[in-house]
Write a protein that holds these residues in place. Structure first.
Motif, mmCIF file in Angstrom:
data_model
loop_
_atom_site.group_PDB
_atom_site.id
_atom_site.type_symbol
_atom_site.label_atom_id
_atom_site.label_comp_id
_atom_site.label_asym_id
_atom_site.label_seq_id
_atom_site.Cartn_x
_atom_site.Cartn_y
_atom_site.Cartn_z
ATOM 1 N N MET A 152 4.454 0.237 46.117
ATOM 2 C CA MET A 152 5.766 0.280 45.484
ATOM 3 C C MET A 152 5.721 -0.305 44.073
ATOM 4 S SD MET A 152 8.871 1.053 45.834
ATOM 5 C CE MET A 152 10.452 0.687 45.205
ATOM 6 N N LEU A 153 4.997 -1.397 43.931
ATOM 7 C CA LEU A 153 4.893 -2.035 42.623
ATOM 8 C C LEU A 153 4.205 -1.106 41.626
ATOM 9 C CD1 LEU A 153 5.338 -4.541 40.870
ATOM 10 C CD2 LEU A 153 3.120 -5.374 41.664
ATOM 11 N N ASP A 154 3.238 -0.308 42.118
ATOM 12 C CA ASP A 154 2.548 0.649 41.241
ATOM 13 C C ASP A 154 3.525 1.652 40.631
ATOM 14 O OD1 ASP A 154 0.206 -0.596 41.933
ATOM 15 O OD2 ASP A 154 -0.375 0.921 43.401
ATOM 16 N N PHE A 155 4.452 2.141 41.459
ATOM 17 C CA PHE A 155 5.425 3.115 40.979
ATOM 18 C C PHE A 155 6.366 2.495 39.953
ATOM 19 C CE2 PHE A 155 4.462 4.626 45.330
ATOM 20 C CZ PHE A 155 3.808 5.788 44.965
ATOM 21 N N VAL A 156 6.781 1.271 40.221
ATOM 22 C CA VAL A 156 7.678 0.574 39.299
ATOM 23 C C VAL A 156 6.974 0.337 37.965
ATOM 24 C CG1 VAL A 156 8.949 -1.580 38.899
ATOM 25 C CG2 VAL A 156 9.034 -0.484 41.146
ATOM 26 N N LEU A 157 5.720 -0.100 38.021
ATOM 27 C CA LEU A 157 4.979 -0.346 36.779
ATOM 28 C C LEU A 157 4.729 0.941 36.005
ATOM 29 C CD1 LEU A 157 2.431 -3.056 37.952
ATOM 30 C CD2 LEU A 157 4.464 -3.366 36.534
ATOM 31 N N PHE A 158 4.428 2.027 36.714
ATOM 32 C CA PHE A 158 4.236 3.304 36.022
ATOM 33 C C PHE A 158 5.550 3.779 35.404
ATOM 34 C CE2 PHE A 158 3.769 7.885 35.586
ATOM 35 C CZ PHE A 158 2.567 7.945 34.904
ATOM 36 N N GLY A 159 6.643 3.638 36.157
ATOM 37 C CA GLY A 159 7.955 3.988 35.614
ATOM 38 C C GLY A 159 8.286 3.146 34.395
ATOM 39 N N VAL A 202 3.258 12.142 23.970
ATOM 40 C CA VAL A 202 2.842 11.008 24.800
ATOM 41 C C VAL A 202 3.189 11.258 26.263
ATOM 42 C CG1 VAL A 202 3.294 8.574 25.293
ATOM 43 C CG2 VAL A 202 2.933 9.315 22.950
ATOM 44 N N LEU A 203 4.372 11.760 26.515
ATOM 45 C CA LEU A 203 4.865 11.887 27.886
ATOM 46 C C LEU A 203 4.159 13.007 28.660
ATOM 47 C CD1 LEU A 203 6.912 10.402 29.606
ATOM 48 C CD2 LEU A 203 8.619 12.086 28.923
ATOM 49 N N ALA A 204 3.885 14.135 28.040
ATOM 50 C CA ALA A 204 3.259 15.262 28.756
ATOM 51 C C ALA A 204 1.877 14.897 29.310
ATOM 52 C CB ALA A 204 3.195 16.490 27.855
ATOM 53 N N PRO A 205 0.975 14.345 28.511
ATOM 54 C CA PRO A 205 -0.325 13.967 29.087
ATOM 55 C C PRO A 205 -0.210 12.842 30.120
ATOM 56 C CG PRO A 205 -0.469 14.053 26.706
ATOM 57 C CD PRO A 205 0.976 14.190 27.057
ATOM 58 N N LEU A 206 0.712 11.924 29.893
ATOM 59 C CA LEU A 206 0.900 10.826 30.841
ATOM 60 C C LEU A 206 1.314 11.370 32.204
ATOM 61 C CD1 LEU A 206 0.903 7.682 30.924
ATOM 62 C CD2 LEU A 206 3.351 7.804 30.510
ATOM 63 N N LEU A 207 2.228 12.325 32.219
ATOM 64 C CA LEU A 207 2.666 12.930 33.474
ATOM 65 C C LEU A 207 1.602 13.861 34.054
ATOM 66 C CD1 LEU A 207 6.396 13.743 32.633
ATOM 67 C CD2 LEU A 207 5.512 11.819 33.968
ATOM 68 N N ALA A 208 0.881 14.561 33.189
ATOM 69 C CA ALA A 208 -0.132 15.510 33.666
ATOM 70 C C ALA A 208 -1.278 14.803 34.374
ATOM 71 C CB ALA A 208 -0.674 16.333 32.495
ATOM 72 N N ASP A 209 -1.569 13.600 33.950
ATOM 73 C CA ASP A 209 -2.699 12.859 34.508
ATOM 74 C C ASP A 209 -2.277 11.954 35.662
ATOM 75 O OD1 ASP A 209 -5.464 12.326 34.496
ATOM 76 O OD2 ASP A 209 -5.090 10.413 33.496
ATOM 77 N N SER A 210 -1.109 12.199 36.232
ATOM 78 C CA SER A 210 -0.581 11.339 37.286
ATOM 79 C C SER A 210 -0.395 12.120 38.576
ATOM 80 C CB SER A 210 0.779 10.771 36.861
ATOM 81 O OG SER A 210 0.676 10.122 35.630
ATOM 82 N N ALA A 211 -0.425 11.391 39.670
ATOM 83 C CA ALA A 211 -0.140 11.987 40.979
ATOM 84 C C ALA A 211 1.343 12.363 41.026
ATOM 85 C CB ALA A 211 -0.469 10.991 42.082
ATOM 86 N N PRO A 212 1.727 13.318 41.865
ATOM 87 C CA PRO A 212 3.127 13.759 41.926
ATOM 88 C C PRO A 212 4.139 12.629 42.138
ATOM 89 C CG PRO A 212 1.752 15.290 43.138
ATOM 90 C CD PRO A 212 0.865 14.145 42.736
ATOM 91 N N SER A 213 3.837 11.666 42.989
ATOM 92 C CA SER A 213 4.791 10.570 43.204
ATOM 93 C C SER A 213 4.915 9.699 41.960
ATOM 94 C CB SER A 213 4.375 9.732 44.412
ATOM 95 O OG SER A 213 3.054 9.253 44.239
ATOM 96 N N PHE A 214 3.828 9.537 41.230
ATOM 97 C CA PHE A 214 3.892 8.777 39.988
ATOM 98 C C PHE A 214 4.639 9.557 38.914
ATOM 99 C CE2 PHE A 214 0.539 6.384 42.028
ATOM 100 C CZ PHE A 214 0.841 5.088 41.653
ATOM 101 N N ARG A 215 4.523 10.888 38.942
ATOM 102 C CA ARG A 215 5.288 11.710 37.995
ATOM 103 C C ARG A 215 6.780 11.466 38.174
ATOM 104 N NH1 ARG A 215 2.028 16.660 39.270
ATOM 105 N NH2 ARG A 215 0.254 16.320 37.943
#
Length: 193
Positions: A1-8, A121-134
């Motif tokens: 859960m903390l991983d998702f919050v930090l990525f967000g 910045v946002l497109a590569p960040l989202l592209a390189d992430s797992a769906p839940s992190f997106r």
């Protein structure tokens, strides 16, 4: 859960730091074209940019899996070019010029044109992430856009953010782009394994 919050939170910060120039323009436009019209145009532009970044991220995953991280070259290159231009003194400080009664469409188009660094910045960040992190990244970016709009609404009532402060904060943008690019590139090596 903390991983998702930090990525967000990282997507939130990337959105804020790449939109400081937009915030300065938005504050100026709220005084010229009206707060509601300007803020709505800003939010529409940010929704389009975030949506386009997500669509690109989803498309890249399907076309070239494990290579999406190499999109980090884009923000890294743009950040380095911005620093080189700044060192050479070629950075232009242009202010958006819109008529007093500019339509929401014109305001939206202005902010889309000013948001290419956010997209880069946002497109590569989202592209390189797992769906839940997106999902966490999109939520973080959307919350950042709403926060900037709220600041602009408050600024239209009592202008507390001067152009000088916004310009000082905007000087961080190339460094944010370089860090985002390096993060995305460093993470791509782990994806290939």
């Amino acid at each position: 859960m903390l991983d998702f919050v930090l990525f967000g939170l990282s997507a939130f910060m990337a959105q804020v730091l790449t939109n400081l120039d937009n915030l300065a323009a938005l504050l100026a436009l709220t005084l010229v074209s009206g707060a509601k019209r300007s803020v709505f145009g800003f939010l529409a532009a940010q929704a389009i940019v975030i949506g386009a970044a997500l669509l690109l991220a989803l498309g890249v995953e399907d076309v070239v899996p494990h290579w999406a991280g190499y999109l980090g070259v884009i923000p890294l290159s743009l950040g380095i070019l911005a620093l080189i231009r700044r060192k050479r003194g070629k950075e232009t400080m242009t202010n958006p010029n819109l008529e007093t009664g500019a339509s929401v469409i014109m305001v939206t188009l202005l902010f889309i044109s000013l948001s290419m660094d956010t997209f880069a910045v946002l497109a590569p960040l989202l592209a390189d992430s797992a769906p839940s992190f997106r999902t966490a990244g999109v939520i973080g970016a959307a919350l950042a856009a709403v926060s900037l709009a709220a600041i602009a609404m408050l600024g239209s009532i009592a202008p507390f953010m001067s152009g000088a402060l916004a310009r000082r904060l905007e000087s961080l943008v190339p460094y944010v782009m370089i860090c985002a690019g390096l993060y995305i590139l460093s993470n791509s090596w782990t994806d290939a394994v």
